[in-house]
Design a protein around this motif. Structure first.
Motif, PDB file in Angstrom:
ATOM      1  N   TRP A 176      39.392  40.785  35.533  1.00 45.99           N
ATOM      2  CA  TRP A 176      40.476  41.295  36.370  1.00 45.99           C
ATOM      3  C   TRP A 176      40.265  42.786  36.641  1.00 45.99           C
ATOM      4  CZ3 TRP A 176      45.222  39.279  38.370  1.00 45.99           C
ATOM      5  CH2 TRP A 176      45.257  37.882  38.349  1.00 45.99           C
ATOM      6  N   PRO A 177      40.876  43.296  37.703  1.00 40.65           N
ATOM      7  CA  PRO A 177      40.668  44.707  38.058  1.00 40.65           C
ATOM      8  C   PRO A 177      41.408  45.659  37.130  1.00 40.65           C
ATOM      9  CG  PRO A 177      42.255  43.719  39.538  1.00 40.65           C
ATOM     10  CD  PRO A 177      41.741  42.601  38.680  1.00 40.65           C
ATOM     11  N   THR A 178      41.138  46.933  37.309  1.00 42.16           N
ATOM     12  CA  THR A 178      41.804  47.975  36.534  1.00 42.16           C
ATOM     13  C   THR A 178      43.250  48.138  36.975  1.00 42.16           C
ATOM     14  OG1 THR A 178      39.656  49.109  36.587  1.00 42.16           O
ATOM     15  CG2 THR A 178      41.543  50.355  35.721  1.00 42.16           C
ATOM     16  N   ARG A 211      46.030  40.201  30.952  1.00 40.70           N
ATOM     17  CA  ARG A 211      44.700  39.951  31.501  1.00 40.70           C
ATOM     18  C   ARG A 211      43.822  41.210  31.514  1.00 40.70           C
ATOM     19  NH1 ARG A 211      44.351  34.985  34.136  1.00 40.70           N
ATOM     20  NH2 ARG A 211      46.333  33.922  34.535  1.00 40.70           N
ATOM     21  N   GLY A 212      44.358  42.312  31.021  1.00 36.35           N
ATOM     22  CA  GLY A 212      43.572  43.531  30.933  1.00 36.35           C
ATOM     23  C   GLY A 212      43.792  44.533  32.050  1.00 36.35           C
ATOM     24  N   VAL A 213      44.779  44.276  32.934  1.00 35.59           N
ATOM     25  CA  VAL A 213      45.095  45.216  34.012  1.00 35.59           C
ATOM     26  C   VAL A 213      45.786  46.441  33.408  1.00 35.59           C
ATOM     27  CG1 VAL A 213      46.448  45.560  36.115  1.00 35.59           C
ATOM     28  CG2 VAL A 213      45.255  43.383  35.725  1.00 35.59           C
ATOM     29  N   ALA A 214      45.229  47.631  33.642  1.00 37.31           N
ATOM     30  CA  ALA A 214      45.783  48.858  33.058  1.00 37.31           C
ATOM     31  C   ALA A 214      47.069  49.286  33.757  1.00 37.31           C
ATOM     32  CB  ALA A 214      44.752  49.978  33.130  1.00 37.31           C
ATOM     33  N   TRP A 215      47.066  49.225  35.095  1.00 40.56           N
ATOM     34  CA  TRP A 215      48.244  49.579  35.886  1.00 40.56           C
ATOM     35  C   TRP A 215      48.572  48.427  36.826  1.00 40.56           C
ATOM     36  CZ3 TRP A 215      47.069  55.204  38.053  1.00 40.56           C
ATOM     37  CH2 TRP A 215      47.042  56.117  36.976  1.00 40.56           C
ATOM     38  N   GLY A 216      49.793  47.920  36.738  1.00 41.59           N
ATOM     39  CA  GLY A 216      50.276  46.921  37.683  1.00 41.59           C
ATOM     40  C   GLY A 216      51.475  47.473  38.425  1.00 41.59           C
TER      41      GLY A 216
END
Length: 309
Positions: A176-178, A211-216
């Motif tokens: 998944w993206p950052t 899922r490891g996304v730092a900023w949502g």
């Protein structure tokens, strides 16, 4: 990156009604597409950025020319299908406008693979600090492009900022993206619901974090923005502005998130920067043409609420 670019033409006309023969007052052309708007906004924030996209036919050649006039050097793949056009008819002296879209182009698997290869080559170059992936996927051959590039960029340790929906979002699995950004309507589409409640949004932000996304981040036009950044949950109230054209505000917000992360801003300051960029975009006609001085002024007007996630 923009998978579905366009030549965006704005025709300004006097007052009219259906059936009239209408003579336009002026025509303005710009290369449209969400990622191209991100590039414009990033450049105005003082960052160096290049558009990555497909360009086809005579319309694609016109887009190349317009990119050059803006000082942009695109990383582009030539396609057999022509680049689409969007005609926006703006009625003089009013806020009335209507947009007419060409059908999406049919991108071939070979063309999609070539775009991935060009992006991979660019990511290998020194000094690349971020990859943004913006907008919809025009055809089945491009649905998996973003997913593959998230994996490639991860291997290069390049942070990825994603703003998409539909098939290109559904195709993402494993890596998944950052950063993930979408609006509330797109969040409802993701959840297969007619509308997304606040609780739905919070649940989606929690899912991305797992899922490891730092900023949502989930936006709602002029309404509240909700974000989960690390171990904090934030809500932002956009400033009051005179809206001239909201198109491109989400793209300018993504540019603000990129700029903030590259500058090492804390979550509260980062969200403030992003929301200010979105508001600054809505206050002008051209998408992505934000004024950094206005961004700085608007930042002080944004209310942020912070709580532990």
């Amino acid at each position: 990156m923009t998978l579905n670019p366009c030549l965006d033409k704005t025709l300004t006309v006097p007052a009219w009604k259906p059936g009239d023969s209408v003579r336009g007052r002026s025509v303005r052309e710009v290369v449209g597409g969400k990622g191209n708007n991100v590039v414009r906004a990033l450049k105005r924030l003082g960052q160096s950025a290049a558009p990555v996209t497909f360009l086809g036919g005579a319309v694609g050649e016109r887009c190349r020319q317009l990119f050059g006039e803006e000082g942009m050097e695109p990383i582009a793949v030539a396609t057999a299908a022509p680049t689409r056009e969007i005609l926006t008819v703006s009625t003089e002296g009013t806020a009335d406008q209507s947009a007419f879209f060409d059908p999406d182009p049919a991108i071939t698997p070979t063309e999609a693979d070539e775009l991935i290869a060009k992006a991979d080559a660019a990511l290998r170059q020194p000094g690349v600090e971020a990859l943004t992936l913006s907008g919809s996927s025009p055809s089945p051959a491009t649905h998996g492009v973003y997913s593959e590039l998230i994996s490639i960029a991860g291997a290069r340790r390049v942070p990825v900022f994603l703003d998409t929906y539909g098939p290109s979002l559904d195709a993402i699995w494993g890596f998944w993206p950052t950063v993930v950004q979408m609006n509330r309507r797109e969040a409802a589409m993701r959840l297969r619901k007619p509308a997304a409640s606040d609780e739905d949004v919070f649940g989606l932000l929690r899912e991305w974090s797992r899922r490891g996304v730092a900023w949502g981040v989930v936006t709602d036009g002029p309404g509240a923005v909700f974000a989960r950044m690390g171990d904090v949950l934030l809500g932002a109230t956009p400033p009051q502005i005179e809206v001239k054209n909201p198109i491109g505000s989400g793209d300018s917000m993504l540019a603000g998130l990129v700029d903030a992360r590259l500058r090492g801003m804390d979550p509260e300051s980062a969200l403030r920067r992003a929301v200010a960029c979105a508001a600054a975009n809505a206050s002008v006609w051209d998408a992505g043409a934000i004024d950094p001085e206005l961004v700085a002024r608007l930042e002080s007007e944004i209310e942020i609420e912070v709580e532990a996630a």
